[in-house]
Design an enzyme around this catalytic site. Sequence first.
Site, PDB file in Angstrom:
ATOM      1  N   GLY A 178       0.790  -1.230   0.000  1.00  0.00           N
ATOM      2  CA  GLY A 178       0.000   0.000   0.000  1.00  0.00           C
ATOM      3  C   GLY A 178       0.821   1.278   0.000  1.00  0.00           C
ATOM      4  CG  ASN A 180       2.625   3.058  -5.633  1.00  0.00           C
ATOM      5  OD1 ASN A 180       3.128   4.070  -6.103  1.00  0.00           O
ATOM      6  ND2 ASN A 180       3.203   1.870  -5.702  1.00  0.00           N
ATOM      7  NE  ARG A 259      -6.163 -12.408  -6.665  1.00  0.00           N
ATOM      8  CZ  ARG A 259      -6.254 -13.659  -6.241  1.00  0.00           C
ATOM      9  NH1 ARG A 259      -6.723 -14.591  -7.019  1.00  0.00           N
ATOM     10  NH2 ARG A 259      -5.906 -13.966  -5.012  1.00  0.00           N
ATOM     11  CG  ASN A 275      -0.780  -1.415 -13.576  1.00  0.00           C
ATOM     12  OD1 ASN A 275      -0.907  -1.537 -12.355  1.00  0.00           O
ATOM     13  ND2 ASN A 275       0.044  -2.173 -14.284  1.00  0.00           N
ATOM     14  CG  HIS A 277       4.742  -2.937 -14.702  1.00  0.00           C
ATOM     15  ND1 HIS A 277       4.261  -4.118 -14.182  1.00  0.00           N
ATOM     16  CD2 HIS A 277       5.897  -3.255 -15.355  1.00  0.00           C
ATOM     17  CE1 HIS A 277       5.075  -5.106 -14.527  1.00  0.00           C
ATOM     18  NE2 HIS A 277       6.073  -4.611 -15.233  1.00  0.00           N
ATOM     19  CB  THR A 309      -5.773  -2.520 -23.012  1.00  0.00           C
ATOM     20  OG1 THR A 309      -4.471  -3.117 -23.011  1.00  0.00           O
ATOM     21  CG2 THR A 309      -5.673  -1.069 -23.403  1.00  0.00           C
ATOM     22  CG  ASP A 313       1.994  -5.116 -17.149  1.00  0.00           C
ATOM     23  OD1 ASP A 313       1.146  -4.464 -16.512  1.00  0.00           O
ATOM     24  OD2 ASP A 313       2.660  -6.034 -16.640  1.00  0.00           O
ATOM     25  CD  GLU A 342       6.105   1.603  -8.495  1.00  0.00           C
ATOM     26  OE1 GLU A 342       6.333   0.707  -9.302  1.00  0.00           O
ATOM     27  OE2 GLU A 342       5.552   1.394  -7.390  1.00  0.00           O
TER      28      GLU A 342
HETATM   29  C1  GAR Z   1       4.467  -1.471  -6.947  1.00  0.00           C
HETATM   30  O1  GAR Z   1       5.855  -1.456  -7.129  1.00  0.00           O
HETATM   31  C2  GAR Z   1       3.788  -1.654  -8.283  1.00  0.00           C
HETATM   32  O2  GAR Z   1       4.489  -1.064  -9.328  1.00  0.00           O
HETATM   33  C3  GAR Z   1       3.798  -3.150  -8.412  1.00  0.00           C
HETATM   34  O3  GAR Z   1       3.466  -3.613  -7.124  1.00  0.00           O
HETATM   35  C4  GAR Z   1       4.034  -2.713  -6.175  1.00  0.00           C
HETATM   36  C5  GAR Z   1       2.991  -2.400  -5.138  1.00  0.00           C
HETATM   37  O4  GAR Z   1       3.566  -1.754  -4.061  1.00  0.00           O
HETATM   38  N1  GAR Z   1       2.852  -3.580  -9.373  1.00  0.00           N
HETATM   39  C6  GAR Z   1       3.063  -4.578 -10.210  1.00  0.00           C
HETATM   40  O5  GAR Z   1       4.063  -5.282 -10.193  1.00  0.00           O
HETATM   41  C7  GAR Z   1       1.946  -4.829 -11.211  1.00  0.00           C
HETATM   42  N2  GAR Z   1       2.381  -5.705 -12.221  1.00  0.00           N
HETATM   43  P1  GAR Z   1       2.675  -1.033  -2.951  1.00  0.00           P
HETATM   44  O6  GAR Z   1       1.612  -2.030  -2.515  1.00  0.00           O
HETATM   45  O7  GAR Z   1       3.643  -0.729  -1.846  1.00  0.00           O
HETATM   46  O8  GAR Z   1       2.079   0.207  -3.563  1.00  0.00           O
END
Ligand code: GAR
Length: 366
Positions: A178, A180, A259, A275, A277, A309, A313, A342
């Site tokens: 969490g 982000n 997911r 998203n 990534h 989409t 990714d 991010e």
């Molecule tokens: C983030 O680094 C995000 O980019 C990645 O999961 C992490 C979540 O971190 N997402 C992916 O890999 C999607 N393919 P968070 O829960 O600390 O925000």
Amino acid sequence: MPLENYSPASIADVRRLRDALEQQGKKLVFTNGCFDLLHAGHVRYLEQARALGDAMVVALNSDASVRALKGPDRPLNNENDRAEVLAALRAVDAVVVFAEDRATRLIETIRPHVYAKGGDYTVDSLNAEERAALENVGAEIRILPLVPGRSTTGTINKMLSEKSGQRLRIAVLGSGEGSNLRAIISSVQNGRLDADIVAVISDQAESRFLELSREAGLPSHFVDPGSNPRKLGDAAQKEIFEHLERARVDVVVLAGFMRILKEPLITAYSGRIVNVHPSLLPKHKGANAPQLAIEAGDTESGCTVHLVTAEIDAGLTLAQARVPVLPGDTPEKLHARIKAEEHKLLPQVLAKWCQRGLPVRGAVAS
Ligand code: GAR
């Protein structure tokens, strides 16, 4: 002479219609729904459903059951008015009103030959009791595609957003730490992001993501993903969609949601799902991107904010930030460096969206 109030058909009338059709080797189609504010999507759906047989009955949810399904502000029109409008359509031969949560009793009594349902369902996500009743009476089940860009909720949301000005309504979906989500919450709190977080949704009941959301007092929802540990089941896809619709969400933010989202969400929110990534897409799609960057011997990595989409990714890139891959990096160390970027990039993209007043609620709803 005053016009008579419209009265819906009785179940016995419809059963008689069905038996008469059967004697002539013809078929009765059955469908059900709320049909609160008719739009072209309804009309096209009903035309397609009617074409599956020789007559059609629409089972209409009573006012109490619409309230239970859609919330206290619905229905907009009472059941008799909804029935009257529906019955005036070319595709509809009879309308019955039903008060139960399920159409099981109606199906068992009417014994339709064909059962039609809109494409926000699949045969597997139909209610098990209704499906068993349909199989019992030998009805053919037909799922018809949704008509993109038309929905009652979309219409209502459009009217409301035009009336209330444009403060972006964001939903955040996540499965993990969490961090982000925390960055988005801070940006809203310090005024850099002029938006409201109106729904936070996770497939992980015990996640730090959901805990953070609850601590911040945000509307927080756990959605049971279903039995497959990697996929999001049809019922969960639908439940998430319903949370978004109820909260009148403009933009869906995937912040570590692990997911894959499918219909009805992808079409309904097309161009409005972002998203984040942890790689410089198109490099290293899918899970474990920081590890893949190290294994590939990359000297540079970073993060991408992109539109979502149906293909993983692969949607339009909105922004990227770069970080170096350092000698001796572990996937964890690299991921932490990427995440720091991010946390700046994702709120910035959302803030730009707000400033441009885009995207508009209901503009692409289905
Ligand atoms: C983030 O680094 C995000 O980019 C990645 O999961 C992490 C979540 O971190 N997402 C992916 O890999 C999607 N393919 P968070 O829960 O600390 O925000």
